[in-house]
Design a protein around this motif. Structure first.
Motif, PDB file in Angstrom:
ATOM      1  N   UNK A   1       0.812  -1.228   0.000  1.00  0.00           N
ATOM      2  CA  UNK A   1       0.000   0.000   0.000  1.00  0.00           C
ATOM      3  C   UNK A   1       0.839   1.269   0.000  1.00  0.00           C
ATOM      4  N   UNK A   2       2.100   1.162   0.430  1.00  0.00           N
ATOM      5  CA  UNK A   2       2.966   2.330   0.462  1.00  0.00           C
ATOM      6  C   UNK A   2       3.251   2.886  -0.934  1.00  0.00           C
ATOM      7  N   UNK A   3       3.043   2.072  -2.004  1.00  0.00           N
ATOM      8  CA  UNK A   3       3.255   2.568  -3.363  1.00  0.00           C
ATOM      9  C   UNK A   3       2.294   3.697  -3.711  1.00  0.00           C
ATOM     10  N   UNK A   4       1.146   3.732  -3.050  1.00  0.00           N
ATOM     11  CA  UNK A   4       0.147   4.775  -3.313  1.00  0.00           C
ATOM     12  C   UNK A   4       0.148   5.851  -2.240  1.00  0.00           C
ATOM     13  N   UNK A   5       1.228   5.887  -1.449  1.00  0.00           N
ATOM     14  CA  UNK A   5       1.344   6.872  -0.373  1.00  0.00           C
ATOM     15  C   UNK A   5       2.414   7.893  -0.728  1.00  0.00           C
ATOM     16  N   UNK A   6       2.042   9.145  -0.763  1.00  0.00           N
ATOM     17  CA  UNK A   6       2.967  10.212  -1.142  1.00  0.00           C
ATOM     18  C   UNK A   6       4.167  10.254  -0.197  1.00  0.00           C
ATOM     19  N   UNK A   7       5.381  10.312  -0.792  1.00  0.00           N
ATOM     20  CA  UNK A   7       6.602  10.489  -0.018  1.00  0.00           C
ATOM     21  C   UNK A   7       7.198   9.230   0.573  1.00  0.00           C
ATOM     22  N   UNK A   8       6.622   8.071   0.293  1.00  0.00           N
ATOM     23  CA  UNK A   8       7.151   6.830   0.877  1.00  0.00           C
ATOM     24  C   UNK A   8       8.389   6.370   0.118  1.00  0.00           C
ATOM     25  N   UNK A   9       9.469   6.016   0.825  1.00  0.00           N
ATOM     26  CA  UNK A   9      10.654   5.444   0.165  1.00  0.00           C
ATOM     27  C   UNK A   9      10.350   4.005  -0.252  1.00  0.00           C
ATOM     28  N   UNK A  10      10.131   3.785  -1.529  1.00  0.00           N
ATOM     29  CA  UNK A  10       9.621   2.491  -1.994  1.00  0.00           C
ATOM     30  C   UNK A  10      10.444   1.886  -3.126  1.00  0.00           C
ATOM     31  N   UNK A  11      11.667   2.351  -3.358  1.00  0.00           N
ATOM     32  CA  UNK A  11      12.435   1.818  -4.487  1.00  0.00           C
ATOM     33  C   UNK A  11      12.688   0.322  -4.321  1.00  0.00           C
ATOM     34  N   UNK A  12      12.914  -0.140  -3.083  1.00  0.00           N
ATOM     35  CA  UNK A  12      13.139  -1.568  -2.845  1.00  0.00           C
ATOM     36  C   UNK A  12      11.906  -2.379  -3.252  1.00  0.00           C
ATOM     37  N   UNK A  13      10.734  -1.925  -2.827  1.00  0.00           N
ATOM     38  CA  UNK A  13       9.501  -2.641  -3.157  1.00  0.00           C
ATOM     39  C   UNK A  13       9.241  -2.632  -4.664  1.00  0.00           C
ATOM     40  N   UNK A  14       9.481  -1.498  -5.283  1.00  0.00           N
ATOM     41  CA  UNK A  14       9.230  -1.392  -6.717  1.00  0.00           C
ATOM     42  C   UNK A  14      10.105  -2.374  -7.495  1.00  0.00           C
ATOM     43  N   UNK A  15      11.361  -2.481  -7.106  1.00  0.00           N
ATOM     44  CA  UNK A  15      12.264  -3.392  -7.802  1.00  0.00           C
ATOM     45  C   UNK A  15      11.923  -4.852  -7.523  1.00  0.00           C
ATOM     46  N   UNK A  16      11.391  -5.146  -6.352  1.00  0.00           N
ATOM     47  CA  UNK A  16      10.943  -6.509  -6.064  1.00  0.00           C
ATOM     48  C   UNK A  16       9.840  -6.940  -7.029  1.00  0.00           C
TER      49      UNK A  16
END
Length: 388
Positions: free
Chosen positions: A89-104
């Motif tokens: 759900x953090x992918x749709x949250x403004x300002x969340x550090x999510x590069x790790x999740x995105x690459x997964x």
């Protein structure tokens, strides 16, 4: 996850082949494509995007609705899904550090699509995968070492001494760059067979809308996911291979002092893009001279004597090119169809255009054409191609 396209018949074009390939010139021997399983009709995109990002700003919704109509896109495929957003759900949250999740998500998805497109392409080619001598792997959607080229080679069961080239983060012109590099490899290594694969997903750039980032809405309205693959080689084997295009001459050119017109930056939140409003004008101002440079190699004078395989970055670019070169409206029909059916799928899209084009050429019969793409730099890539 993915759905593929490839007819699996090695001699699909043999009955239609009209021209003899030039000895030593690279030819396109087969083509395949693949997409994620999720198809998104454009009329459903706004409600889904606004819901998934929990946006409550009605002005943003209205702007996205307008953009979705102007893009001319009708359908797209996407890796992003409700299941992914439920898990992350953090992918749709403004300002969340999510590069790790995105690459997964992105890294395996990109290779899976590349694998399915490559399998479809090899099936159409009709020769064993072990006959592939080189891979050119193009993507702006994954980051890791080793890269997807090694994963793809392993999963296809290629020889361990297959020569691999990775082309990362070229954006929309990456597919034509891949063709140019594959052409050079094939022509300088007689007997080689080069698998060129492109694969892209918008996962790295997905984020909730923000008025300070207007280009996010353009991306949401325009871009899609998918993969493509072609096999390139010289001197096709009679009775075994069925070339349908010859890559005759290639040119790359950048426009000085335009590196900020298309600007992409990797951050903890993924990739942030900024797109200058003057991009269509920059292309319009320089395209005629660029095309004439390619046409001179074939002693071609008239733009309408060519067939046109143009990367459809967006309708504005296609319209500018059509008006500037005074092209007949049907000349860009394959580009417009690809944009309508798939959206802008970055490096892949030129191959979707080429697939439509090879069917059109059975009817129209033009011998010479241009493959064109534009991207960060501003960089122009072009190839003078010959229909076979």
């Amino acid at each position: 996850m993915s759905r593929t396209s490839g007819n699996g018949t090695p001699n699909h074009h043999s009955a239609q082949t009209r021209r003899i390939p030039t000895p030593g010139k690279a030819t396109v021997l087969a083509l395949g494509k693949a997409f994620p399983s999720q198809l998104v009709p454009q009329e459903c995109l706004v409600e889904g995007y606004i819901r998934d990002t929990k946006c409550v700003d009605s002005s943003i919704k209205e702007k996205l609705e307008r953009l979705c109509k102007t893009t001319t896109v009708k359908t797209r495929y996407t890796v992003m899904s409700k299941e992914i957003l439920d898990k992350y759900p953090e992918l749709a949250t403004e300002g969340s550090p999510t590069i790790k999740q995105r690459l997964e998500i992105a890294n395996p998805a990109v290779v899976e699509m590349a694998l399915e497109a490559s399998l479809a392409c090899i099936k159409e080619w009709g020769r064993p995968a072990q006959d592939i001598t080189h891979i050119v792997y193009v993507s702006s959607s994954e980051i890791r070492l080793p890269g997807g080229d090694l994963y793809l080679a392993s999963q296809l069961g290629l020889r361990t001494d297959v020569s691999r080239v990775m082309l990362y983060f070229l954006g929309c012109y990456g597919g034509v760059t891949g063709l140019r590099v594959a052409k050079d490899i094939a022509e300088n290594n007689p007997g080689s067979r080069v698998l060129l694969t492109t694969s892209e997903t918008t996962i790295l750039g997905f984020r909730p809308p923000n008025k300070d980032r207007p280009y996010d809405l353009v991306g949401a309205a325009l871009f899609g996911d998918g993969a493509a693959a072609v096999i390139i080689g010289t001197d096709p084997l009679t009775g075994q291979e069925s070339p349908f295009m010859e890559l005759n001459y290639a040119v790359q050119q950048f426009l000085p002092d335009t590196h900020n017109v298309i600007d992409g930056r990797l951050s903890e939140e993924g990739i942030n893009f900024k797109l200058g409003r003057d991009l269509p004008q920059k292309i319009e101002d320089n395209i005629e001279k660029f095309c004439k440079k390619l046409m001179a190699k074939g002693d071609i004078k008239e733009f309408n004597d060519l067939f046109w395989a143009v990367h459809p970055g967006g309708p504005a670019i296609l319209n500018r090119l059509e008006n500037t070169l005074k092209l007949r409206s049907e000349k860009l029909e394959c580009s417009r169809r690809a944009l309508m059916d798939y959206g802008n799928v970055s490096s892949n899209t030129i191959f979707y255009v080429m697939e439509y084009m090879r069917e059109e050429l059975k009817i129209q019969g033009e011998e010479w054409g241009l493959a064109l793409a534009f991207g960060p730099g501003i960089t122009f890539e072009g190839i003078l191609i010959r229909s076979l």
